[in-house]
Design a protein around this motif. Structure first.
Motif, PDB file in Angstrom:
ATOM      1  N   VAL A   1      41.787  41.791  75.859  1.00  0.00           N
ATOM      2  CA  VAL A   1      41.384  40.397  76.098  1.00  0.00           C
ATOM      3  C   VAL A   1      41.655  39.558  74.848  1.00  0.00           C
ATOM      4  N   LEU A   2      41.285  40.073  73.688  1.00  0.00           N
ATOM      5  CA  LEU A   2      41.474  39.323  72.441  1.00  0.00           C
ATOM      6  C   LEU A   2      42.942  39.047  72.139  1.00  0.00           C
ATOM      7  N   HIS A   3      43.820  39.998  72.463  1.00  0.00           N
ATOM      8  CA  HIS A   3      45.242  39.843  72.155  1.00  0.00           C
ATOM      9  C   HIS A   3      46.050  39.316  73.330  1.00  0.00           C
ATOM     10  N   GLU A   4      45.460  39.255  74.499  1.00  0.00           N
ATOM     11  CA  GLU A   4      46.077  38.813  75.751  1.00  0.00           C
ATOM     12  C   GLU A   4      47.098  39.796  76.280  1.00  0.00           C
ATOM     13  N   THR A   5      48.048  40.215  75.460  1.00  0.00           N
ATOM     14  CA  THR A   5      49.049  41.198  75.865  1.00  0.00           C
ATOM     15  C   THR A   5      49.281  42.144  74.695  1.00  0.00           C
ATOM     16  N   VAL A   6      49.286  43.448  74.987  1.00  0.00           N
ATOM     17  CA  VAL A   6      49.512  44.464  73.959  1.00  0.00           C
ATOM     18  C   VAL A   6      50.399  45.561  74.519  1.00  0.00           C
ATOM     19  N   THR A   7      50.876  46.411  73.629  1.00  0.00           N
ATOM     20  CA  THR A   7      51.588  47.613  74.049  1.00  0.00           C
ATOM     21  C   THR A   7      50.662  48.806  73.853  1.00  0.00           C
ATOM     22  N   ALA A   8      51.002  49.898  74.492  1.00  0.00           N
ATOM     23  CA  ALA A   8      50.219  51.124  74.325  1.00  0.00           C
ATOM     24  C   ALA A   8      50.255  51.565  72.862  1.00  0.00           C
ATOM     25  N   GLY A   9      51.406  51.404  72.218  1.00  0.00           N
ATOM     26  CA  GLY A   9      51.522  51.764  70.810  1.00  0.00           C
ATOM     27  C   GLY A   9      50.579  50.967  69.925  1.00  0.00           C
ATOM     28  N   GLU A  10      50.465  49.674  70.206  1.00  0.00           N
ATOM     29  CA  GLU A  10      49.544  48.839  69.432  1.00  0.00           C
ATOM     30  C   GLU A  10      48.102  49.293  69.642  1.00  0.00           C
ATOM     31  N   LEU A  11      47.760  49.674  70.872  1.00  0.00           N
ATOM     32  CA  LEU A  11      46.411  50.170  71.148  1.00  0.00           C
ATOM     33  C   LEU A  11      46.165  51.495  70.427  1.00  0.00           C
ATOM     34  N   ALA A  12      47.172  52.357  70.386  1.00  0.00           N
ATOM     35  CA  ALA A  12      47.029  53.634  69.688  1.00  0.00           C
ATOM     36  C   ALA A  12      46.764  53.399  68.203  1.00  0.00           C
TER      37      ALA A  12
ATOM     38  N   VAL B   1      44.452  53.461  79.752  1.00  0.00           N
ATOM     39  CA  VAL B   1      45.074  52.321  80.438  1.00  0.00           C
ATOM     40  C   VAL B   1      45.188  52.619  81.935  1.00  0.00           C
ATOM     41  N   ASP B   2      45.484  53.864  82.278  1.00  0.00           N
ATOM     42  CA  ASP B   2      45.516  54.249  83.698  1.00  0.00           C
ATOM     43  C   ASP B   2      44.160  53.979  84.358  1.00  0.00           C
ATOM     44  N   ARG B   3      43.077  54.338  83.676  1.00  0.00           N
ATOM     45  CA  ARG B   3      41.726  54.101  84.227  1.00  0.00           C
ATOM     46  C   ARG B   3      41.461  52.609  84.396  1.00  0.00           C
ATOM     47  N   LEU B   4      41.824  51.823  83.386  1.00  0.00           N
ATOM     48  CA  LEU B   4      41.609  50.374  83.475  1.00  0.00           C
ATOM     49  C   LEU B   4      42.459  49.758  84.574  1.00  0.00           C
ATOM     50  N   ALA B   5      43.692  50.225  84.711  1.00  0.00           N
ATOM     51  CA  ALA B   5      44.575  49.708  85.758  1.00  0.00           C
ATOM     52  C   ALA B   5      44.052  50.095  87.143  1.00  0.00           C
ATOM     53  N   ALA B   6      43.537  51.319  87.285  1.00  0.00           N
ATOM     54  CA  ALA B   6      42.997  51.768  88.578  1.00  0.00           C
ATOM     55  C   ALA B   6      41.804  50.922  89.007  1.00  0.00           C
TER      56      ALA B   6
ATOM     57  N   THR C   1      47.062  45.026  84.000  1.00  0.00           N
ATOM     58  CA  THR C   1      48.352  45.274  84.642  1.00  0.00           C
ATOM     59  C   THR C   1      49.344  45.684  83.568  1.00  0.00           C
ATOM     60  N   ARG C   2      50.394  46.339  84.016  1.00  0.00           N
ATOM     61  CA  ARG C   2      51.509  46.702  83.125  1.00  0.00           C
ATOM     62  C   ARG C   2      52.772  46.045  83.657  1.00  0.00           C
ATOM     63  N   ARG C   3      53.626  45.651  82.714  1.00  0.00           N
ATOM     64  CA  ARG C   3      54.942  45.141  83.099  1.00  0.00           C
ATOM     65  C   ARG C   3      55.919  45.472  81.977  1.00  0.00           C
ATOM     66  N   ARG C   4      57.162  45.614  82.337  1.00  0.00           N
ATOM     67  CA  ARG C   4      58.196  45.908  81.339  1.00  0.00           C
ATOM     68  C   ARG C   4      58.401  44.705  80.425  1.00  0.00           C
ATOM     69  N   ASP C   5      58.615  44.993  79.162  1.00  0.00           N
ATOM     70  CA  ASP C   5      58.939  43.963  78.187  1.00  0.00           C
ATOM     71  C   ASP C   5      60.394  43.562  78.424  1.00  0.00           C
TER      72      ASP C   5
ATOM     73  N   ARG D   1      59.578  49.291  76.501  1.00  0.00           N
ATOM     74  CA  ARG D   1      58.160  49.021  76.237  1.00  0.00           C
ATOM     75  C   ARG D   1      57.460  48.467  77.467  1.00  0.00           C
ATOM     76  N   MET D   2      56.205  48.887  77.618  1.00  0.00           N
ATOM     77  CA  MET D   2      55.359  48.344  78.675  1.00  0.00           C
ATOM     78  C   MET D   2      54.339  47.412  78.026  1.00  0.00           C
ATOM     79  N   LEU D   3      54.181  46.245  78.611  1.00  0.00           N
ATOM     80  CA  LEU D   3      53.198  45.279  78.137  1.00  0.00           C
ATOM     81  C   LEU D   3      51.960  45.390  79.021  1.00  0.00           C
ATOM     82  N   ILE D   4      50.816  45.437  78.385  1.00  0.00           N
ATOM     83  CA  ILE D   4      49.542  45.576  79.085  1.00  0.00           C
ATOM     84  C   ILE D   4      48.798  44.254  78.941  1.00  0.00           C
ATOM     85  N   SER D   5      48.378  43.700  80.085  1.00  0.00           N
ATOM     86  CA  SER D   5      47.669  42.415  80.091  1.00  0.00           C
ATOM     87  C   SER D   5      46.402  42.549  80.912  1.00  0.00           C
ATOM     88  N   VAL D   6      45.424  41.736  80.578  1.00  0.00           N
ATOM     89  CA  VAL D   6      44.154  41.735  81.293  1.00  0.00           C
ATOM     90  C   VAL D   6      44.278  40.918  82.579  1.00  0.00           C
ATOM     91  N   VAL D   7      43.523  41.307  83.591  1.00  0.00           N
ATOM     92  CA  VAL D   7      43.431  40.553  84.842  1.00  0.00           C
ATOM     93  C   VAL D   7      42.087  39.816  84.792  1.00  0.00           C
TER      94      VAL D   7
END
Length: 167
Positions: free
Chosen positions: A49-60, A74-79, A84-88, A94-100
């Protein structure tokens, strides 16, 4: 200020920061339980939420979790529909992860009374104090991020290939 008074104040500050950190963890755990989430999942959701969009690597990097653990989180949050995930488009690997936001609205609403109370408290301080506290918290958090990165960084043993054991 005499050295003794400064040492006492620094000890008091350290205790206050530890108490606030512990209470933050406990409060987050209670909120996570309320929404049926693991506390780490809730905190990582907040990072997204704070970053709006991140990658899994950034989260790691931010969390110190392994790439596999981040993927599972991320799978749990997406389920649950929280992210959501989308390709960069710039780097298709890279997959970009964004909050819904519609999905996280109930969580944000649960935090609203606390946000209002904190805003009321913080509004009682003058601008100079707010700037000092903001600087203190920002610099302290940046230091904690660096400390987390050091803890999870692989140790170079001097052997060929190095070591992947954490320090």
């Amino acid at each position: 200020m005499p050295e003794h008074d400064n040492d006492t104040l620094l000890r008091q500050l350290g205790l206050a920061v530890r108490r606030m950190g512990a209470q933050s963890v406990l409060s987050s755990a209670a909120m996570a339980k309320h929404f049926g989430l693991h506390p780490t999942d809730l905190e990582v959701l907040d990072l997204i939420v704070l970053h709006e969009t991140v990658t899994a690597g950034e989260l790691a990097i931010a969390t110190g979790l392994t790439s596999g653990s981040v993927t599972a989180l991320v799978d749990r949050l997406a389920a649950r529909g929280y992210v959501t995930r989308r390709r960069d488009e710039a780097d298709r690997r890279r997959m970009l992860i964004s909050v819904v936001r519609t999905a996280t609205a109930p969580i944000e609403a649960a935090y609203e009374p606390r946000r209002i109370a904190m805003h009321r408290l913080w509004s009682s301080f003058d601008e100079e104090t707010l700037r000092a506290v903001t600087g203190f918290l920002t610099r302290s958090t940046d230091l904690l991020v660096r400390c987390t990165e050091e803890i999870v960084a692989p140790v170079d043993t001097g052997q060929a290939g190095g070591s992947t054991k954490p320090r």
